[in-house]
Design an enzyme around this catalytic site. Structure first.
Site, PDB file in Angstrom:
ATOM      1  N   GLU A 119       8.431   7.135  -2.575  1.00 30.87           N
ATOM      2  CA  GLU A 119       7.960   8.119  -1.590  1.00 30.87           C
ATOM      3  C   GLU A 119       7.618   9.424  -2.269  1.00 30.87           C
ATOM      4  O   GLU A 119       8.335   9.868  -3.181  1.00 30.87           O
ATOM      5  CB  GLU A 119       9.040   8.435  -0.540  1.00 30.87           C
ATOM      6  CG  GLU A 119       9.171   7.420   0.554  1.00 30.87           C
ATOM      7  CD  GLU A 119      10.216   7.821   1.581  1.00 30.87           C
ATOM      8  OE1 GLU A 119      10.364   9.027   1.883  1.00 30.87           O
ATOM      9  OE2 GLU A 119      10.895   6.912   2.068  1.00 30.87           O
ATOM     10  N   ARG A 175       4.767  -0.573   1.517  1.00 32.83           N
ATOM     11  CA  ARG A 175       6.221  -0.496   1.684  1.00 32.83           C
ATOM     12  C   ARG A 175       6.542  -0.245   3.165  1.00 32.83           C
ATOM     13  O   ARG A 175       6.102   0.763   3.725  1.00 32.83           O
ATOM     14  CB  ARG A 175       6.791   0.636   0.811  1.00 32.83           C
ATOM     15  CG  ARG A 175       8.260   0.823   1.023  1.00 32.83           C
ATOM     16  CD  ARG A 175       8.905   1.846   0.089  1.00 32.83           C
ATOM     17  NE  ARG A 175      10.278   1.990   0.504  1.00 32.83           N
ATOM     18  CZ  ARG A 175      10.869   3.140   0.812  1.00 32.83           C
ATOM     19  NH1 ARG A 175      10.236   4.294   0.668  1.00 32.83           N
ATOM     20  NH2 ARG A 175      12.111   3.153   1.222  1.00 32.83           N
ATOM     21  N   ASN A 229      12.468   8.583  -4.536  1.00 30.24           N
ATOM     22  CA  ASN A 229      11.772   9.414  -3.549  1.00 30.24           C
ATOM     23  C   ASN A 229      11.871  10.852  -4.018  1.00 30.24           C
ATOM     24  O   ASN A 229      12.968  11.369  -4.239  1.00 30.24           O
ATOM     25  CB  ASN A 229      12.434   9.299  -2.171  1.00 30.24           C
ATOM     26  CG  ASN A 229      12.162   7.963  -1.500  1.00 30.24           C
ATOM     27  OD1 ASN A 229      11.461   7.111  -2.046  1.00 30.24           O
ATOM     28  ND2 ASN A 229      12.718   7.773  -0.315  1.00 30.24           N
ATOM     29  N   TYR A 262      10.224  14.809  -3.291  1.00 30.14           N
ATOM     30  CA  TYR A 262       9.357  15.726  -2.548  1.00 30.14           C
ATOM     31  C   TYR A 262       9.378  17.132  -3.136  1.00 30.14           C
ATOM     32  O   TYR A 262       8.363  17.777  -3.270  1.00 30.14           O
ATOM     33  CB  TYR A 262       9.802  15.797  -1.077  1.00 30.14           C
ATOM     34  CG  TYR A 262       9.524  14.520  -0.310  1.00 30.14           C
ATOM     35  CD1 TYR A 262       8.357  14.358   0.417  1.00 30.14           C
ATOM     36  CD2 TYR A 262      10.434  13.456  -0.338  1.00 30.14           C
ATOM     37  CE1 TYR A 262       8.089  13.183   1.106  1.00 30.14           C
ATOM     38  CE2 TYR A 262      10.169  12.279   0.349  1.00 30.14           C
ATOM     39  CZ  TYR A 262       8.997  12.149   1.064  1.00 30.14           C
ATOM     40  OH  TYR A 262       8.727  10.984   1.736  1.00 30.14           O
ATOM     41  N   GLU A 279      17.449   5.888   0.711  1.00 28.51           N
ATOM     42  CA  GLU A 279      18.128   7.190   0.807  1.00 28.51           C
ATOM     43  C   GLU A 279      19.506   7.093   1.478  1.00 28.51           C
ATOM     44  O   GLU A 279      19.713   7.633   2.572  1.00 28.51           O
ATOM     45  CB  GLU A 279      17.258   8.185   1.569  1.00 28.51           C
ATOM     46  CG  GLU A 279      15.889   8.390   0.943  1.00 28.51           C
ATOM     47  CD  GLU A 279      15.050   9.457   1.649  1.00 28.51           C
ATOM     48  OE1 GLU A 279      15.487   9.964   2.695  1.00 28.51           O
ATOM     49  OE2 GLU A 279      13.955   9.766   1.153  1.00 28.51           O
ATOM     50  N   HIS A 298      16.574   1.322   6.538  1.00 25.05           N
ATOM     51  CA  HIS A 298      16.017   2.677   6.500  1.00 25.05           C
ATOM     52  C   HIS A 298      16.583   3.430   7.717  1.00 25.05           C
ATOM     53  O   HIS A 298      15.865   3.792   8.631  1.00 25.05           O
ATOM     54  CB  HIS A 298      14.483   2.608   6.512  1.00 25.05           C
ATOM     55  CG  HIS A 298      13.784   3.860   6.087  1.00 25.05           C
ATOM     56  ND1 HIS A 298      12.905   3.919   5.024  1.00 25.05           N
ATOM     57  CD2 HIS A 298      13.806   5.111   6.589  1.00 25.05           C
ATOM     58  CE1 HIS A 298      12.416   5.136   4.887  1.00 25.05           C
ATOM     59  NE2 HIS A 298      12.956   5.896   5.843  1.00 25.05           N
TER      60      HIS A 298
END
Ligand code: IFM
Length: 467
Positions: free
Chosen positions: A369, A83, A301, A303, A172, A127
């Site tokens: 991600e 990616r 994504n 985290y 995002e 991005h």
């Protein structure tokens, strides 16, 4: 390089795709080469005092010049998918007008190099690196940028649609809108505008929906989706104020973009807050239908998750900032990464299950991600040992596998990141890579997590549970 012992197999479906991810401004460098124009991040990072130690993406990982070396790293890793993002200002230096042939050629080389190595290209169109000329015309606050984005997207579909298998319209969208335009000014374009940040969020979503429709009308024959970041949140206590604070943060961090993209419109709770900042006049008739264009996949994504404690609503203009009047902390007792982020693998399972629960017509998911930063160093033996990163990915993948077991359709995982890179306002202070980069020289050293991930991928492939 040391390779940790083979991990116990994970049960993931046949065809599950393994990959890594990067983005253009964070790795490419060569910001003044090949006719590239300036982006908002060039401007932001060159403004004194805004990034860690004044770091910029001018050179970054020098990926632009080290493309073949990085492609070979990917081949060595054995990933199915890579990616990357296309830098809009490399393709259209001012964000408008004819594509710059040298920019087009760079991504041709990248895509062809991936295919020669049997790696499928997953391209993100945007991005965060908006051409500065468009920002000067109002950036995402200006509805014309929607049209500019779709024109740029069409160029990309025409140029690369015969070879790119997966497209991601936006990465995002909360970052260029609420963080960059409405939060605390800590990210490009570095504005604190309140209401206009919400306008930006809406125009980003419109650009996404229109680009998906342009894709369907193009000759390209792959898949298209969007990548959203999620920060699941739990209340710190069952006090009414904490419950309300957690609900506000949840609306902002997990529902603001997912709900309209998946056909549910903007969360009422947010709109109630926003009404004090904006009359929402920028939402025109038909916009919500345009945003909810059907997708082939939703990129996730993830985290970390949070615990929210009420802190009183911030001043009006700050009400689009991500904390929404809450103190956000990692859940008590969890370990933290080098960046201070909580290590919260269970949140991934909960998030994936919640998405399926909330959205009955959810498209297949792809974890685009997931990763962690630690202060990795090259040891005296020339190796970089990063056992925390191995434990991190292992735990999150096991949570992902549990969600799949419970029936969530997750098609793949691209870990962040292939390389240590420019972590936005934190500059080069945070190392997320499977490969260590010595920034003064550009020298790459695969970390022990690189060997671990390679073994994991090949074990699954050999077991016939991954493509
Ligand atoms: O580096 C970023 C990336 O650009 C977007 N998602 C989060 C990563 C780590 O902060």
């Amino acid at each position: 390089m040391t390779t940790a012992s083979a991990p116990a197999p994970l049960t993931l479906p046949a065809g599950f795709r393994w990959g890594t991810a990067t983005s253009a401004y964070q790795v490419e460098g060569a910001v003044s080469e090949g006719g590239r124009g300036r982006s908002v991040w060039d401007t932001f990072s060159h403004t004194p005092g805004l990034t860690h130690q004044g770091d910029t993406g001018d050179v970054a990982c020098d990926h632009y010049h080290r493309l073949d070396e990085d492609l070979d790293l990917l081949a060595d890793l054995g990933v199915d998918t890579y990616r990357f993002s296309i830098a809009w200002p490399r393709l259209q230096p001012t964000g408008r007008g004819r594509p710059e042939p040298r920019g087009v050629a760079f991504y041709d080389r990248l895509i062809d190099g991936l295919l020669e190595r049997q790696i499928s290209p997953m391209a993100t169109l945007f991005h965060w690196d908006l051409p500065q000329d468009l920002e000067d015309r109002g950036g995402w606050r200006n509805r014309d940028t929607v049209h500019d984005f779709v024109t740029y997207a069409r160029y990309c579909f025409d140029a690369y649609g015969d070879r790119v298998t997966d497209w991601i319209t936006l990465n995002e969208p909360i970052c260029p809108s609420l963080h960059g335009t409405g939060g605390y000014g800590h990210a490009a374009p570095g504005l604190r505008l309140g209401g206009p940040a919400i306008t930006s969020a809406h125009h980003l979503l419109l650009a996404h929906g229109d680009a998906v429709r342009a894709y369907r009308n193009s000759a390209a024959a792959g898949r298209i989706g969007i990548t959203l970041n999620f920060g699941p949140v739990a209340p710190a206590s069952d006090r009414a104020e904490d419950l309300a604070a957690a609900a506000r943060v949840d609306a902002l961090q997990t529902r603001l973009f997912a709900d309209p993209v998946l056909g549910r419109g903007y969360p009422d709770l947010l709109v109630r807050h926003w009404r004090e900042l904006t009359d929402m006049g920028f939402v025109q008739a038909g916009d919500l239908e345009r945003i909810a264009e059907p997708l082939d996949f939703l990129g996730v994504n993830y985290y970390k998750s949070w615990v929210a404690r009420a802190a009183g609503l911030p001043p009006l203009a700050d009400r689009v900032a991500m904390d929404m009047g809450a103190v956000l902390e990692p859940p008590p007792g969890v370990p933290r990464t080098g960046f201070g982020w909580g290590v919260t693998p269970d949140g991934l399972r909960t998030l994936l299950l919640d998405l399926r629960h909330r959205h009955p017509a959810l498209p297949p998911l792809f974890v685009t991600e997931n990763g962690c930063a630690y202060p990795d160093e090259v040891g005296p033996d020339g190796n970089v040992d990063d056992p925390e990163r191995i434990a991190f990915h292992d735990a999150y993948l096991r949570a992902l596998a549990e969600a799949v077991d419970a029936g969530v359709d997750v098609r793949g995982y691209t870990c962040w990141s292939l390389l240590d890179n420019f972590e936005w306002a934190a500059g080069y202070s945070q190392r997320f890579g499977l490969v260590h980069v010595d920034f003064p020289t550009g020298r790459r050293t695969p970390k022990s997590s690189f060997g671990w991930y390679r073994d994991l991928i090949s074990t699954h492939r050999a077991a016939g549970v991954a493509a």
